[in-house]
Design an enzyme around this catalytic site. Structure first.
Site, mmCIF file in Angstrom:
data_model
loop_
_atom_site.group_PDB
_atom_site.id
_atom_site.type_symbol
_atom_site.label_atom_id
_atom_site.label_comp_id
_atom_site.label_asym_id
_atom_site.label_seq_id
_atom_site.Cartn_x
_atom_site.Cartn_y
_atom_site.Cartn_z
ATOM 1 N N SER A 1 0.856 -1.190 0.000
ATOM 2 C CA SER A 1 0.000 0.000 0.000
ATOM 3 C C SER A 1 0.885 1.230 0.000
ATOM 4 C CB SER A 1 -0.870 0.002 1.262
ATOM 5 O OG SER A 1 -1.500 1.253 1.441
ATOM 6 N N TYR A 41 -1.908 0.021 10.842
ATOM 7 C CA TYR A 41 -2.068 -0.437 9.444
ATOM 8 C C TYR A 41 -0.807 -0.087 8.665
ATOM 9 C CZ TYR A 41 -3.751 -0.986 4.669
ATOM 10 O OH TYR A 41 -3.876 -1.364 3.361
HETATM 11 P P1 NDP Z 1 -11.543 -6.263 0.462
HETATM 12 O O1 NDP Z 1 -12.000 -6.099 1.873
HETATM 13 O O2 NDP Z 1 -12.518 -6.024 -0.626
HETATM 14 O O3 NDP Z 1 -10.867 -7.689 0.259
HETATM 15 C C1 NDP Z 1 -10.044 -8.258 1.245
HETATM 16 C C2 NDP Z 1 -9.855 -9.737 0.957
HETATM 17 O O4 NDP Z 1 -8.974 -10.282 1.943
HETATM 18 C C3 NDP Z 1 -11.151 -10.503 1.036
HETATM 19 O O5 NDP Z 1 -11.198 -11.461 0.024
HETATM 20 C C4 NDP Z 1 -11.089 -11.183 2.413
HETATM 21 O O6 NDP Z 1 -11.787 -12.417 2.355
HETATM 22 C C5 NDP Z 1 -9.574 -11.441 2.512
HETATM 23 N N1 NDP Z 1 -9.160 -11.598 3.899
HETATM 24 C C6 NDP Z 1 -9.165 -10.650 4.876
HETATM 25 N N2 NDP Z 1 -8.775 -11.181 6.043
HETATM 26 C C7 NDP Z 1 -8.520 -12.492 5.804
HETATM 27 C C8 NDP Z 1 -8.090 -13.584 6.610
HETATM 28 N N3 NDP Z 1 -7.833 -13.417 7.926
HETATM 29 N N4 NDP Z 1 -7.934 -14.796 6.045
HETATM 30 C C9 NDP Z 1 -8.195 -14.971 4.742
HETATM 31 N N5 NDP Z 1 -8.592 -13.990 3.912
HETATM 32 C C10 NDP Z 1 -8.764 -12.769 4.444
HETATM 33 O O7 NDP Z 1 -10.310 -5.232 0.331
HETATM 34 P P2 NDP Z 1 -9.243 -4.992 -0.861
HETATM 35 O O8 NDP Z 1 -9.518 -5.812 -2.038
HETATM 36 O O9 NDP Z 1 -9.138 -3.528 -1.010
HETATM 37 O O10 NDP Z 1 -7.936 -5.474 -0.099
HETATM 38 C C11 NDP Z 1 -6.995 -6.357 -0.659
HETATM 39 C C12 NDP Z 1 -5.590 -5.913 -0.251
HETATM 40 O O11 NDP Z 1 -5.334 -4.629 -0.794
HETATM 41 C C13 NDP Z 1 -5.394 -5.762 1.267
HETATM 42 O O12 NDP Z 1 -4.140 -6.327 1.601
HETATM 43 C C14 NDP Z 1 -5.367 -4.248 1.475
HETATM 44 O O13 NDP Z 1 -4.620 -3.876 2.592
HETATM 45 C C15 NDP Z 1 -4.735 -3.797 0.182
HETATM 46 N N6 NDP Z 1 -4.938 -2.419 -0.202
HETATM 47 C C16 NDP Z 1 -6.212 -1.925 -0.375
HETATM 48 C C17 NDP Z 1 -6.378 -0.604 -0.762
HETATM 49 C C18 NDP Z 1 -7.728 -0.011 -0.897
HETATM 50 O O14 NDP Z 1 -7.819 1.255 -0.914
HETATM 51 N N7 NDP Z 1 -8.790 -0.776 -1.059
HETATM 52 C C19 NDP Z 1 -5.216 0.258 -1.047
HETATM 53 C C20 NDP Z 1 -3.948 -0.357 -0.829
HETATM 54 C C21 NDP Z 1 -3.828 -1.648 -0.449
HETATM 55 P P3 NDP Z 1 -12.736 -12.998 3.517
HETATM 56 O O15 NDP Z 1 -13.256 -11.824 4.304
HETATM 57 O O16 NDP Z 1 -13.783 -13.740 2.762
HETATM 58 O O17 NDP Z 1 -11.823 -13.877 4.299
HETATM 59 C C1 8X3 Z 2 -5.109 1.474 1.670
HETATM 60 C C2 8X3 Z 2 -4.902 2.880 1.248
HETATM 61 O O1 8X3 Z 2 -4.384 5.220 2.068
HETATM 62 O O2 8X3 Z 2 -6.043 3.951 3.323
HETATM 63 O O3 8X3 Z 2 -3.933 0.800 1.878
HETATM 64 O O4 8X3 Z 2 -3.724 3.424 3.491
HETATM 65 S S1 8X3 Z 2 -4.747 3.911 2.598
#
Ligand code: NDP
Ligand code: 8X3
Length: 252
Positions: free
Chosen positions: A140, A153
């Site tokens: 991120s 985070y």
């Molecule tokens: P979502 O919440 O839409 O997706 C998160 C995914 O992670 C889900 O499929 C969830 O599945 C899975 N997950 C979470 N916790 C667990 C666990 N303990 N075990 C197994 N699976 C898990 O968010 P995003 O798609 O945005 O997030 C994906 C990645 O991107 C994350 O690492 C996030 O930090 C990163 N990210 C997101 C940004 C954003 O602005 N959205 C920006 C930068 C980075 P389930 O709940 O079914 O287990």
């Molecule tokens: C997710 C984006 O800016 O909330 O990683 O950290 S931010």
């Protein structure tokens, strides 16, 4: 030999979008998450659209034994593991440290740091045996910048940045590429999860901005996979045009 990609956190957002792209490219898939029904629905759709093979692995990446057991059950007939996307992750809460919830901290650190290690330890062995592979770590912008209320985070994603660099060094001799993706705002379930289900608060994050969507990240992964064997993109920061960094967003 068929190509196999493993995508963690494929039940939503960036992981789901990437599973779709990889399916379209003809990869067989292992898709993982806790919400089995979501994975079943996605698998049915992708099998029907692209005729690929998919194995669903339903486990919590925080549970080391469950993770090891699930990953060691991968069906050899799916092919050689070429791609691992370490994507499962979350933010929980947005508070100053003195106000923070220790449960939220445990969830973030156990998922975003230890979960990545548990998965990578097992899958990297498969890649070494196969003679190479490509690991995509979803970090991120929070992995290189720290913002108010987000210390834990940000710490977890700084760890992802360090782990990505470490993996690149440790796996160098095995021909395993490691690409760290560092997105800014992506509209997924991320903010809903961060605010413990408060949808209004989550929607506010994206007010006045055209955020990225999961498929924008998936498209970058597709590009990385299209590069010749001798070329790797180590670090990629992907931002909405209206966001300069973690601190400056131009809202219209
Ligand atoms: P979502 O919440 O839409 O997706 C998160 C995914 O992670 C889900 O499929 C969830 O599945 C899975 N997950 C979470 N916790 C667990 C666990 N303990 N075990 C197994 N699976 C898990 O968010 P995003 O798609 O945005 O997030 C994906 C990645 O991107 C994350 O690492 C996030 O930090 C990163 N990210 C997101 C940004 C954003 O602005 N959205 C920006 C930068 C980075 P389930 O709940 O079914 O287990
Ligand atoms: C997710 C984006 O800016 O909330 O990683 O950290 S931010």
């Amino acid at each position: 030999m068929n190509k196999l990609a493993i995508v963690t956190g494929a039940s939503s957002g960036i992981g789901e979008a990437t599973a779709r792209r990889l399916a379209k490219l003809g990869y067989n898939l292992v898709i993982t998450a806790r919400r089995r029904e979501r994975l079943e629905k996605l698998a049915a759709e992708l099998i029907s659209n692209y005729g690929i093979k998919i194995q669903i692995l339903n486990f919590d990446v925080r549970d080391r034994e469950a993770t090891e057991q699930a990953l060691s059950s991968i069906d050899k007939n799916l092919g050689q593991v070429c791609v691992l996307m370490n994507n499962a992750g979350l933010a929980a809460g947005l508070e100053h440290i003195d106000q923070g919830s220790t449960d939220d901290w445990d969830r973030m650190i156990d998922t975003n740091v230890k979960g990545v290690l548990y998965v990578t330890r097992i899958v990297s062995k498969m890649m070494i045996e196969a003679g190479g592979g490509h690991i995509f770590n979803v970090g991120s912008i929070a992995g290189i910048q720290t913002y108010e209320n987000g210390a834990v985070y940000c710490a977890s994603k700084h760890a992802m940045h360090a782990l990505s660099q470490g993996m690149r060094i440790d796996f160098l001799k095995y021909g395993i590429k490691v690409t760290e993706l560092r997105p800014g705002m992506v509209e997924t379930e991320f903010s809903t999860v961060r605010f413990h289900g408060d949808q209004d608060r989550a929607d506010n994050v994206y007010k006045g901005v055209t955020p990225l969507v999961g498929d924008d990240i998936a498209a970058v992964i597709e590009y990385c996979l299209s590069l010749p064997a001798h070329v790797n993109l180590n670090d990629i920061e992907i931002m909405p045009t209206q966001q300069a960094n973690a601190y400056y967003t131009h809202r219209k």
